[in-house]
Design a protein around this motif. Structure first.
Motif, PDB file in Angstrom:
ATOM      1  N   LEU A   1       0.850  -1.191   0.000  1.00 35.55           N
ATOM      2  CA  LEU A   1       0.000   0.000   0.000  1.00 35.55           C
ATOM      3  C   LEU A   1       0.886   1.241   0.000  1.00 35.55           C
ATOM      4  O   LEU A   1       1.940   1.256   0.626  1.00 35.55           O
ATOM      5  CB  LEU A   1      -0.896   0.039   1.238  1.00 35.55           C
ATOM      6  N   ALA A   2       0.450   2.295  -0.696  1.00 34.93           N
ATOM      7  CA  ALA A   2       1.170   3.573  -0.636  1.00 34.93           C
ATOM      8  C   ALA A   2       0.184   4.700  -0.865  1.00 34.93           C
ATOM      9  O   ALA A   2      -0.693   4.614  -1.722  1.00 34.93           O
ATOM     10  CB  ALA A   2       2.282   3.622  -1.684  1.00 34.93           C
ATOM     11  N   GLY A   3       0.332   5.764  -0.075  1.00 39.25           N
ATOM     12  CA  GLY A   3      -0.606   6.882  -0.147  1.00 39.25           C
ATOM     13  C   GLY A   3      -1.509   6.904   1.064  1.00 39.25           C
ATOM     14  O   GLY A   3      -1.187   6.352   2.119  1.00 39.25           O
ATOM     15  N   ARG A   4      -2.664   7.522   0.916  1.00 37.15           N
ATOM     16  CA  ARG A   4      -3.558   7.660   2.070  1.00 37.15           C
ATOM     17  C   ARG A   4      -4.235   6.352   2.463  1.00 37.15           C
ATOM     18  O   ARG A   4      -4.948   6.309   3.461  1.00 37.15           O
ATOM     19  CB  ARG A   4      -4.605   8.750   1.817  1.00 37.15           C
ATOM     20  N   ASP A   5      -4.016   5.268   1.695  1.00 41.75           N
ATOM     21  CA  ASP A   5      -4.646   3.989   2.026  1.00 41.75           C
ATOM     22  C   ASP A   5      -3.761   3.068   2.861  1.00 41.75           C
ATOM     23  O   ASP A   5      -4.059   1.887   3.006  1.00 41.75           O
ATOM     24  CB  ASP A   5      -5.092   3.256   0.751  1.00 41.75           C
ATOM     25  N   ILE A   6      -2.669   3.594   3.444  1.00 40.66           N
ATOM     26  CA  ILE A   6      -1.821   2.744   4.281  1.00 40.66           C
ATOM     27  C   ILE A   6      -2.517   2.439   5.607  1.00 40.66           C
ATOM     28  O   ILE A   6      -3.662   2.845   5.834  1.00 40.66           O
ATOM     29  CB  ILE A   6      -0.435   3.385   4.523  1.00 40.66           C
ATOM     30  N   CYS A   7      -1.805   1.736   6.473  1.00 37.66           N
ATOM     31  CA  CYS A   7      -2.386   1.283   7.741  1.00 37.66           C
ATOM     32  C   CYS A   7      -2.151   2.332   8.826  1.00 37.66           C
ATOM     33  O   CYS A   7      -1.045   2.463   9.348  1.00 37.66           O
ATOM     34  CB  CYS A   7      -1.769  -0.048   8.138  1.00 37.66           C
ATOM     35  N   GLY A   8      -3.181   3.087   9.158  1.00 31.63           N
ATOM     36  CA  GLY A   8      -3.079   4.119  10.176  1.00 31.63           C
ATOM     37  C   GLY A   8      -4.443   4.497  10.700  1.00 31.63           C
ATOM     38  O   GLY A   8      -5.468   4.228  10.067  1.00 31.63           O
TER      39      GLY A   8
ATOM     40  N   CYS B   1       2.670  11.321   0.648  1.00 31.14           N
ATOM     41  CA  CYS B   1       2.264  10.244  -0.258  1.00 31.14           C
ATOM     42  C   CYS B   1       3.364   9.919  -1.271  1.00 31.14           C
ATOM     43  O   CYS B   1       3.591   8.752  -1.596  1.00 31.14           O
ATOM     44  CB  CYS B   1       0.975  10.618  -0.981  1.00 31.14           C
ATOM     45  N   VAL B   2       4.071  10.936  -1.770  1.00 32.00           N
ATOM     46  CA  VAL B   2       5.195  10.679  -2.679  1.00 32.00           C
ATOM     47  C   VAL B   2       6.233   9.812  -1.975  1.00 32.00           C
ATOM     48  O   VAL B   2       6.759   8.841  -2.544  1.00 32.00           O
ATOM     49  CB  VAL B   2       5.836  11.993  -3.165  1.00 32.00           C
ATOM     50  N   LYS B   3       6.543  10.148  -0.727  1.00 30.13           N
ATOM     51  CA  LYS B   3       7.560   9.396   0.012  1.00 30.13           C
ATOM     52  C   LYS B   3       7.088   7.973   0.323  1.00 30.13           C
ATOM     53  O   LYS B   3       7.893   7.027   0.287  1.00 30.13           O
ATOM     54  CB  LYS B   3       7.928  10.132   1.302  1.00 30.13           C
ATOM     55  N   LEU B   4       5.822   7.809   0.608  1.00 31.83           N
ATOM     56  CA  LEU B   4       5.283   6.465   0.808  1.00 31.83           C
ATOM     57  C   LEU B   4       5.404   5.657  -0.478  1.00 31.83           C
ATOM     58  O   LEU B   4       5.763   4.470  -0.446  1.00 31.83           O
ATOM     59  CB  LEU B   4       3.823   6.545   1.252  1.00 31.83           C
ATOM     60  N   GLY B   5       5.106   6.292  -1.612  1.00 31.72           N
ATOM     61  CA  GLY B   5       5.252   5.605  -2.891  1.00 31.72           C
ATOM     62  C   GLY B   5       6.692   5.214  -3.162  1.00 31.72           C
ATOM     63  O   GLY B   5       6.973   4.095  -3.624  1.00 31.72           O
ATOM     64  N   GLU B   6       7.610   6.134  -2.896  1.00 25.25           N
ATOM     65  CA  GLU B   6       9.025   5.836  -3.107  1.00 25.25           C
ATOM     66  C   GLU B   6       9.463   4.637  -2.265  1.00 25.25           C
ATOM     67  O   GLU B   6      10.212   3.770  -2.737  1.00 25.25           O
ATOM     68  CB  GLU B   6       9.871   7.061  -2.772  1.00 25.25           C
TER      69      GLU B   6
END
Length: 429
Positions: free
Chosen positions: A368-375, A389-394
């Motif tokens: 998962l990457a972006g606002r759909d991660i586990c939080g 979100c860019v950093k999560l994608g990276e």
């Protein structure tokens, strides 16, 4: 009772086999696709719209918000900066950004499929093996070693059976939606630009946020105005639709319509009450509505409100230097929710996001990457913004590259190896 149509069995052509398939071409998807491709993976990016960039481009977002630093995010800022306008590299020129992102993807030989919807998953027991696509070409299949869900809503993760809940934990309410637009005819020498709900600037007839609540039709009622990259043009973040679910097509259609119908009243309000906007008029509006919150997945790790508030530095981080406030929009009306905190947010340090937040429970081969991660709902109000979100994608794209190279599942990735790769000097073209 629901009526069903049973589709006759038919063959679906497999059009590609890739190492990494990224679903969703917004900021997270851009980060994931570039990161995976730069590590030598055959990578495909699927995007429903005709342009890549998501909310940053087709969503007409005003700026990259927050104090996040580092990685691909910095490269995107540097390459898309509009040097002719105030030297502010976080203000977005959407037309320039569309081209910059396309160029960055093409430099890394990412296979780009726009005008295409990732509609379903191909499963082998609990492992995702590919994705079904819908487009003008019909239904097609792409097989992938690792799938990264950057759809925002976690559409593929949900279809694969990953557990989730929607919205706020106690009542399921989700943040409202907004359709952004731009106005021209702004006298910038006199204009005000209230950039947060807590920025209640005095104008001739009172305080601007109070005037908005009193004079704009509910659920609109707040005043958020931002400079653009074009002289005399401002970006407006003032439409509002509450009580809608971004995973429901009917709700998306209603929200888009309701927000568009609010624009005329907003223009009338700006002309009457806000200095510098007396002669303003609409010149463009977003092609997609901005959805702030839907699914929260259950993962190997969960980021919480306390992590953000105290800037926790997790040893198993996948993202560092994430920084933003608690941007919780009112669930039932205009303005900031009682749980939110913008201008008065005092934590200045960046927090970290553990790698396990990118790894959903019960499904293998998926990140998962972006606002759909586990939080949690409150943590999400901070990490959902585009720079993070860019950093999560990276991070997800880099993890997928490790999986490709070593024949691993995302759950098996060595976090220390991932961190080492993320800290390596970045490639700038």
């Amino acid at each position: 009772m629901m009526e069903y149509y049973v589709q006759p069995e038919k063959k679906i052509p497999v059009v590609e086999r890739v190492d990494v398939l990224v679903a969703g071409g917004g900021p997270a998807g851009i980060g994931a696709a570039i990161a995976a491709a730069r590590r030598g993976c055959r990578t495909m990016l699927i995007e429903l719209a005709g342009d890549v960039g998501g909310v940053a481009t087709t969503g007409l977002m005003s700026h990259w918000t927050g104090g996040t630093r580092g990685g691909l995010y910095e490269e995107i800022l540097d390459r898309s900066r509009d040097d002719e306008r105030n030297g502010d590299r976080q203000t977005i020129n959407p037309e320039k950004l569309k081209n910059v992102l396309l160029q960055m993807l093409e430099e890394e030989k990412v296979l780009i499929r726009t005008y295409t919807f990732a509609s379903d998953v191909i499963m082998e027991e609990n492992r995702i093996k590919g994705v079904l696509l819908e487009s003008k070409s019909g239904r097609e299949a792409v097989m992938a070693g690792t799938v990264i869900d950057c759809t925002g809503d976690g559409d593929l993760a949900a279809r694969a059976g990953a557990p989730f809940y929607k919205g706020r934990e106690e009542d399921g309410r989700m943040q409202p939606m907004t359709l952004m637009f731009k106005v021209a005819g702004v006298d910038e020498k006199r204009a005000v630009f209230p950039g947060s709900f807590e920025t209640n600037i005095p104008v001739t007839e009172g305080l601007v946020q109070d005037l908005g609540k009193a004079n704009l039709p509910s659920p609109a009622g707040h005043v958020l105005l931002y400079r653009s990259t074009i002289p005399g043009v401002a970006t407006v973040n003032m439409t509002n639709c509450t009580g809608v679910d971004g995973t429901c097509a009917a709700d998306l259609a209603r929200a888009h319509r309701d927000c568009r119908m609010q624009m005329e009243s907003i223009i009338a309000f700006l002309r009457r009450f806000v200095p510098g906007y007396e002669d303003c008029y609409i010149i463009s509006s977003a092609s997609i509505i901005g959805v702030r919150e839907t699914r929260h997945f259950l993962g190997e790790r969960t980021i919480t409100r306390e992590d953000v508030e105290t800037a926790v530095q997790h040893e198993d981080w996948a993202v560092r230097d994430a920084h933003f406030n608690f941007d919780v929009h009112n669930m039932t009306g205009a303005g900031l929710d009682a749980t939110g905190c913008q201008a008065k947010f005092t934590q200045k340090k960046g927090y970290t996001i553990p790698y396990g937040c990118l790894v959903p429970k019960q499904v293998e081969g998926l990140l998962l990457a972006g606002r759909d991660i586990c939080g949690t709902h409150m943590a999400h109000a901070s990490y959902r913004v585009m720079p993070i979100c860019v950093k999560l994608g990276e991070a997800a794209g880099t993890a997928a590259a490790i999986c490709t190279k070593k024949g691993l599942l995302p759950r098996q990735v060595d976090v220390k190896e991932l961190q080492g790769m993320l800290m390596e000097p970045k490639k700038f073209n």
